[in-house]
Design an enzyme around this catalytic site. Structure first.
Site, mmCIF file in Angstrom:
data_model
loop_
_atom_site.group_PDB
_atom_site.id
_atom_site.type_symbol
_atom_site.label_atom_id
_atom_site.label_comp_id
_atom_site.label_asym_id
_atom_site.label_seq_id
_atom_site.Cartn_x
_atom_site.Cartn_y
_atom_site.Cartn_z
ATOM 1 N N LYS A 1 58.762 65.042 24.185
ATOM 2 C CA LYS A 1 59.128 65.870 23.060
ATOM 3 C C LYS A 1 59.260 67.582 23.161
ATOM 4 O O LYS A 1 59.822 68.162 22.691
ATOM 5 C CB LYS A 1 58.249 65.656 21.750
ATOM 6 C CG LYS A 1 58.789 66.084 20.528
ATOM 7 C CD LYS A 1 59.986 65.382 19.789
ATOM 8 C CE LYS A 1 59.831 64.225 19.181
ATOM 9 N NZ LYS A 1 60.965 63.460 19.031
ATOM 10 N N HIS A 12 46.566 97.108 53.410
ATOM 11 C CA HIS A 12 46.403 95.802 52.939
ATOM 12 C C HIS A 12 47.269 94.672 53.766
ATOM 13 O O HIS A 12 48.361 94.552 53.309
ATOM 14 C CB HIS A 12 46.916 95.791 51.431
ATOM 15 C CG HIS A 12 45.974 96.189 50.485
ATOM 16 N ND1 HIS A 12 45.029 95.694 49.858
ATOM 17 C CD2 HIS A 12 45.919 97.686 50.157
ATOM 18 C CE1 HIS A 12 44.293 96.541 49.062
ATOM 19 N NE2 HIS A 12 44.923 97.561 49.170
ATOM 20 N N ASP A 44 52.395 67.989 40.242
ATOM 21 C CA ASP A 44 51.292 68.810 40.837
ATOM 22 C C ASP A 44 51.004 68.465 42.194
ATOM 23 O O ASP A 44 51.063 67.270 42.834
ATOM 24 C CB ASP A 44 50.027 68.523 40.096
ATOM 25 C CG ASP A 44 49.985 68.724 38.648
ATOM 26 O OD1 ASP A 44 51.025 69.353 38.248
ATOM 27 O OD2 ASP A 44 49.114 68.512 38.163
ATOM 28 N N CYS A 74 40.803 98.093 52.892
ATOM 29 C CA CYS A 74 40.847 99.041 51.983
ATOM 30 C C CYS A 74 39.391 99.556 51.693
ATOM 31 O O CYS A 74 38.889 100.145 52.348
ATOM 32 C CB CYS A 74 41.789 98.724 50.889
ATOM 33 S SG CYS A 74 42.689 100.163 50.174
ATOM 34 N N LYS A 99 65.754 59.481 29.247
ATOM 35 C CA LYS A 99 65.414 59.912 27.975
ATOM 36 C C LYS A 99 65.499 61.332 27.813
ATOM 37 O O LYS A 99 66.433 62.035 27.091
ATOM 38 C CB LYS A 99 63.805 59.632 27.569
ATOM 39 C CG LYS A 99 63.678 59.901 26.038
ATOM 40 C CD LYS A 99 62.351 59.022 25.946
ATOM 41 C CE LYS A 99 61.967 59.407 24.462
ATOM 42 N NZ LYS A 99 60.432 59.226 24.188
ATOM 43 N N GLU A 133 47.161 91.741 54.074
ATOM 44 C CA GLU A 133 47.421 90.379 53.250
ATOM 45 C C GLU A 133 48.677 90.322 52.584
ATOM 46 O O GLU A 133 49.339 89.301 52.546
ATOM 47 C CB GLU A 133 46.410 90.164 52.030
ATOM 48 C CG GLU A 133 46.536 91.128 50.871
ATOM 49 C CD GLU A 133 45.593 92.351 51.261
ATOM 50 O OE1 GLU A 133 45.308 92.888 52.195
ATOM 51 O OE2 GLU A 133 44.924 92.796 50.020
ATOM 52 N N GLY A 183 39.590 97.357 46.080
ATOM 53 C CA GLY A 183 38.867 97.457 44.752
ATOM 54 C C GLY A 183 39.002 98.974 44.255
ATOM 55 O O GLY A 183 39.007 99.771 45.087
ATOM 56 N N GLU A 243 64.059 85.174 38.157
ATOM 57 C CA GLU A 243 63.016 84.518 37.321
ATOM 58 C C GLU A 243 62.798 85.464 35.886
ATOM 59 O O GLU A 243 62.351 86.600 35.766
ATOM 60 C CB GLU A 243 61.754 84.577 38.138
ATOM 61 C CG GLU A 243 60.541 83.816 37.259
ATOM 62 C CD GLU A 243 59.260 84.082 37.768
ATOM 63 O OE1 GLU A 243 59.050 84.107 39.010
ATOM 64 O OE2 GLU A 243 58.208 83.923 37.340
HETATM 65 N N1 GLN Z 1 39.141 102.812 45.399
HETATM 66 C C1 GLN Z 1 39.704 102.899 47.003
HETATM 67 C C2 GLN Z 1 40.781 104.152 46.771
HETATM 68 O O1 GLN Z 1 41.326 104.445 45.924
HETATM 69 C C3 GLN Z 1 40.176 101.693 47.429
HETATM 70 C C4 GLN Z 1 41.194 101.162 46.822
HETATM 71 C C5 GLN Z 1 41.929 99.894 47.241
HETATM 72 O O2 GLN Z 1 41.155 99.012 47.892
HETATM 73 N N2 GLN Z 1 43.035 99.298 46.994
HETATM 74 O O3 GLN Z 1 41.002 104.678 47.832
#
Ligand code: GLN
Length: 557
Positions: A197, A517, A248, A389, A231, A519, A362, A148
């Protein structure tokens, strides 16, 4: 150039470009093509070429680029790799994503070493050669590599990539390279018709740089009539069967089936002259069936920071959907900005209709106290809770403050002077910090305690999960917190790093936090065990009477 598959046949390439506007879903189209080819028994890999100059995509803000996807080998990559892994069996890594910045860095380093023997270093051939080398290298051991090209045709940035793929077809031959161009066919309400177009213009732009697309994927919001296809075919120099409507869809997991109905995979194998069986799509049909008519529904509150930008939680969102698929239920997500809680919105009002609370990963202190309050609400009211996390770290802080009497406990990330740094940087990490690279990244082994919720979910004692964080559970608090009932149910094999915390199943129906993580490893056909169990607990909670009368958590934390 070696591009042999394991059986010795040379690999073939599919190049996907995008035209007219960005955000047409090139990544999902590439992923769906990968899925269809795999369903035909072919071995595939996928690669994303990013036109920006950053050498390290891991440092880019999720506000601008969405989630940073992490691979087993610890690469911090573009979120499209998440789509690729969710749609195929391919296990991707560092080599499956590269940026213009990395290409230039490699070429400049070679120049510094004197490898070019004094010759003038130029975009063609040096930059394009490096691009081609990386594309060809990724195809080692597979039948087809789906490549890609990021950006939109007409951008200055992606020109070297386009020139490189033009050269590759010239060098490898037309039966080894297939160009697929994704374009937009917009509906104009005033004219009451779809317009071709923009597609003509964007194909013209490709032709000007020497690329004639073999197949057009036309993104549209309603069916593309035969007349329209005629076309587009005529003006763009593509046969009509190769003008594919990409209409979609309600769920992204419908895409492989829709594109198959349009004949896409057949056209690809014809263009590349590959013999392959008809695809087996029963797995995808099952996923779509489950997604379309679930028996139940649960509402999950995701309490985080980047809640106004869903792309920052892409994999999380999909993993929750997968957890729903395995419980035959639809997962409704409510993204809640944890700062709202800090600014005075009552937690109970925000969370009272939710069947589960999830605090995702986060960075940065903004909103962390709000997250702690949401976790307290979930713990006290026995609402299923899943902390990922940062979410796990905040759950540890909440437990330390409210159940272990450690007033002022915190992560040293947010309060360097906290009397109880239950989450902290480890000594060797502090040393690494000064050198600029501290993240624990990629797959790490984790051992699970028998009898724990985690063990029950996974059904096995050894797991590998992906990490992306700096801070760790502070071992100095292990005993104090365990004595108060925090179960440390997963750790690295050397027992040095805590990976999972949970509450006893007798005390709370489902309260679990993990340092990794999960996910990133969930797939629609193989939902991640922790997401499966979390959604199951949410469903049970919804059906129980507890939900009706939430207790009041403490006023302050
Ligand atoms: N801020 C936290 C750390 O650095 C958690 C990081 C996260 O959630 N990916 O450990």
């Amino acid at each position: 150039m070696s591009r042999k598959t394991k059986g010795g046949r040379p690999a073939k390439f599919i190049f996907i470009t995008g035209g007219v506007v960005s955000s047409l879903g090139k990544g999902l189209s590439a992923a769906s093509i990968g899925a269809l080819l795999e369903a035909r028994g072919l071995r595939v890999t996928l690669q994303k070429l990013d036109p920006y100059i950053n050498v390290d995509p891991g440092t880019m803000s999720p506000f601008q680029h969405g989630e940073v996807f992490v691979t087993d080998d610890g690469a911090e990559t573009d979120l499209d790799l998440g789509h690729y892994e969710r749609f195929t069996r391919a296990v991707l890594g560092r080599k499956n994503n590269f940026t213009t910045g990395q290409v230039y860095e490699a070429v400049i380093n070679q120049e510094r070493k004197g490898d070019y023997l004094g010759s003038t270093v130029q975009v063609i051939p040096h930059i394009t050669d490096e691009i081609k080398r990386r594309i060809v290298a990724v195809a080692e051991g597979v039948d087809i590599a789906v490549i890609e090209i990021g950006g939109t045709v007409g951008d200055i940035e992606s020109l070297p990539f386009l020139e490189a793929i033009r050269q590759l077809r010239h060098q490898l031959g037309p039966e080894h390279c297939c160009y697929i161009h994704l374009t937009l066919v917009p509906y104009l309400p005033a004219a009451e018709e779809l317009k071709t177009k923009p597609t003509q213009h964007s194909v013209n732009a490709l032709q000007e740089i020497g690329i004639q697309p073999d197949i057009l994927l036309c993104r549209c919001d309603r069916p593309l009539s035969d007349g329209m296809k005629d076309k587009i075919a005529l003006f763009c120099n593509v046969s009509k069967e190769r003008v594919i409507a990409a209409q979609d869809a309600e769920s992204i997991y419908e895409l492989p089936l829709r594109l198959h109905d349009e004949g896409l995979d057949q056209q690809i194998v014809d263009a590349l002259n590959i013999w392959s069986a008809q695809p087996r799509l029963d797995e995808w049909e099952k996923i779509v069936r489950l997604a379309r008519s679930p028996h139940d529904q649960v509402k999950i509150a995701v309490v985080g920071k980047y809640t106004n930008l869903k792309d920052s939680y892409k994999s999380l969102h999909e993993a929750l959907v997968h957890g729903g698929l395995s419980n035959n239920c639809r997962v409704e997500l409510e993204y809640i900005d944890s700062e709202k809680i800090e600014k005075g919105t009552v937690v109970k009002d925000l969370l009272k209709d939710c069947d589960g609370v999830l605090v995702p990963g986060g960075f940065g202190s903004r909103g962390t106290e709000g997250k702690i309050r949401a976790i307290e609400f979930a713990r006290v009211n026995k609402v299923p809770f899943f902390g990922i996390c940062l979410g796990m770290q905040m759950a540890t802080v909440e437990f330390a403050r409210h159940l272990a009497g450690l007033t002022g406990a915190n992560s040293s990330e947010f309060d360097p002077k906290t009397p109880h740094p239950v989450i902290h940087l480890m000594k060797d990490q502090e040393y690494l910090e000064r050198l600029g690279g501290t993240m624990r990244l990629g797959a790490w082994e984790c051992r699970l305690e028998r009898g724990s919720q985690a063990f029950r979910a996974y059904g096995q004692p050894h797991i590998f999960e992906r990490h992306r964080h700096r801070y760790e559970f502070n071992n100095a608090y292990r005993d104090r917190l365990s004595k108060r009932g925090l179960k440390l149910s997963g750790s690295t094999p050397d027992r040095l790093l805590v990976e999972i915390i949970e509450l006893d199943a007798k005390k709370h129906p489902w309260f679990l936090g993990c340092q990794f993580h999960p996910e990133f490893k969930s797939r629609p056909w193989a939902p991640h065990p922790l997401f499966r169990e979390f959604i199951r607990a949410a469903l049970l909670y919804k059906k129980s009477s507890r939900r009706k009368a939430p207790a009041k958590p403490r006023a302050k934390s």
